[in-house]
Enzyme design. Structure first.
Site, PDB file in Angstrom:
ATOM      1  N   TRP A 102     -44.398  23.446  23.527  1.00 15.56           N
ATOM      2  CA  TRP A 102     -43.602  23.476  22.294  1.00 15.56           C
ATOM      3  C   TRP A 102     -44.413  22.946  21.121  1.00 15.56           C
ATOM      4  O   TRP A 102     -44.340  23.481  20.011  1.00 15.56           O
ATOM      5  CB  TRP A 102     -42.302  22.708  22.459  1.00 15.56           C
ATOM      6  N   ASP A 171     -40.076  16.852  17.077  1.00 14.92           N
ATOM      7  CA  ASP A 171     -39.200  17.828  17.722  1.00 14.92           C
ATOM      8  C   ASP A 171     -38.510  17.096  18.875  1.00 14.92           C
ATOM      9  O   ASP A 171     -39.125  16.795  19.886  1.00 14.92           O
ATOM     10  CB  ASP A 171     -40.030  19.011  18.241  1.00 14.92           C
ATOM     11  N   LYS A 195     -29.578  21.634  24.420  1.00 12.30           N
ATOM     12  CA  LYS A 195     -29.891  20.727  25.525  1.00 12.30           C
ATOM     13  C   LYS A 195     -28.891  19.560  25.547  1.00 12.30           C
ATOM     14  O   LYS A 195     -28.161  19.410  26.511  1.00 12.30           O
ATOM     15  CB  LYS A 195     -31.323  20.209  25.409  1.00 12.30           C
TER      16      LYS A 195
END
Ligand code: PLP
Length: 359
Positions: A102, A171, A195
């Protein structure tokens, strides 16, 4: 009704209490005679929901007053672009610490917008560690330093935030709300909802107010954090249903004791799963102990020929979505807030039983 233990990496499990509220609310939300999906985002009921959601988030994360709470669409992936387009002029440097896939994706987005610098890269050891902050190759006068708080695929998490002279942008998609954090140490935080916050379709950004003004002209409205901050995140029609569910999740978190309580459970859940993996020669986890994720626990079977059997039999036992990401192989148990401790206990029992039968 039969619910499985769901170890999905995302979209991921939601609290059963929240799902039951949604079910009851659908035909007639708050006496409106409509579902929340059929009502204007400008209605009093919905504006109240948005305000409550922000208040509760501010309480849960102890967000200081000089930060704005922004809800967008486009996922964490759009935030990966909005970060450089808002925080950096084309000639500005921005530092990226890449501890997984990511972070690498975020760097790629920044390279299109500014002088993005790869300050540290953990790919030399398959993203199983966090390079020492003293070794990071930081730029002079960077606009910001970007990290990925929790790399969802390899299961690598920052348990300590490095010191930084420039604003830290993180993030936090797969770790937000898993424990208390000190928001004042960040310039900006972003997270896709699917999530720990709610369903896919809504995205959270928390931005320090002095960073809201974009460093360049002519950004599209929906690319500017400032537009969202000035319109209470109603720059255009927001994803109302996802926002509604996020509100329910936050209410639920407050009701069960907030993030201190959540952190205790999360640390215990991950701790016992890692302990079970480490105690066995049949399973393994390659991540440095200092940065193992509380939320995503990848593990391998030392004999990969048993992977298929493990997945089939675990699914049969009601333990689902344990297949590891294709880039890592093996297994991954994502044990977000809404995955109950019983699920982790059941997984540990299943793993021990599987090892007894095939080890
Ligand atoms: C899931 C995830 C993303 C992707 O989010 P989208 O909402 O699909 O754009 C980005 N970063 C991290 C750390 C993630 O876990």
């Amino acid at each position: 009704m039969s619910r499985v233990y769901n170890f999905s990496a995302g979209p991921a499990a939601l609290p059963l209490e929240v799902l039951e509220t949604i079910r009851d609310d659908i035909p007639d939300w708050q006496g409106t005679g409509m579902s929340v999906m059929e009502i204007s985002h400008r209605s009093k009921e919905f504006v109240d929901l948005a305000a409550r959601c922000e208040t509760n988030l501010r309480t849960l994360l102890a967000i200081p007053d000089d930060y704005s709470v922004i809800w967008t669409q486009g996922g964490a992936t759009l935030q990966m672009a909005m970060v450089p387009w808002n925080l950096a002029a084309p000639d500005d440097a921005a530092d990226y610490v890449v501890t997984g896939s990511w972070g690498r994706k975020a760097l790629g987005e920044a390279q299109k917008a500014c002088r993005a610098n790869l300050a540290a890269d953990a790919s030399d050891r398959n993203f199983t560690y966090i390079p020492e902050p003293s070794m990071w190759q930081l730029s002079d006068n960077a606009a910001y330093l970007h990290i990925t708080a929790n790399e969802t695929i390899a299961g690598v998490e920052f348990h300590e935030l490095p010191d930084s002279e420039v604003p830290i942008v993180s993030d936090m998609s797969s770790t937000i709300l898993s424990r208390p954090i000190d928001v004042s140490r960040y310039g900006a935080i972003y997270a896709g909802a699917q999530k720990n916050i709610g369903p896919a379709g809504i995205t959270l950004a928390i931005v320090r107010n002095d960073l809201l003004e974009p460093k360049r002209d002519n950004l599209p409205h929906l690319m500017m954090w400032k537009s969202y901050a000035e319109s209470d995140s109603m720059t255009n029609t927001p994803p109302t249903f996802a926002w509604y569910v996020a509100d329910l999740v936050l209410q639920h978190l407050l009701a069960i004791g907030g993030l201190e309580a959540m952190a205790e459970v999360n640390q215990r859940k991950s701790g016992k799963l890692y302990a079970a993996i480490d105690a066995s020669d049949f399973y393994g986890n390659p991540v440095d102990k200092s940065c193992r994720s509380w939320m995503n626990v990848p593990f391998i079977l030392v004999d990969p020929d048993l992977d298929g059997k493990f997945l089939d039999e675990s699914a049969e036992a009601g333990l689902t979505n344990l297949k590891g990401h294709r880039s890592v192989g093996g297994m991954r148990a994502s044990i977000y807030n809404a995955v109950p401790e019983e699920a982790v206990d059941a997984l540990i029992d299943f793993m021990a039983d599987f090892e007894r039968r095939y080890g």
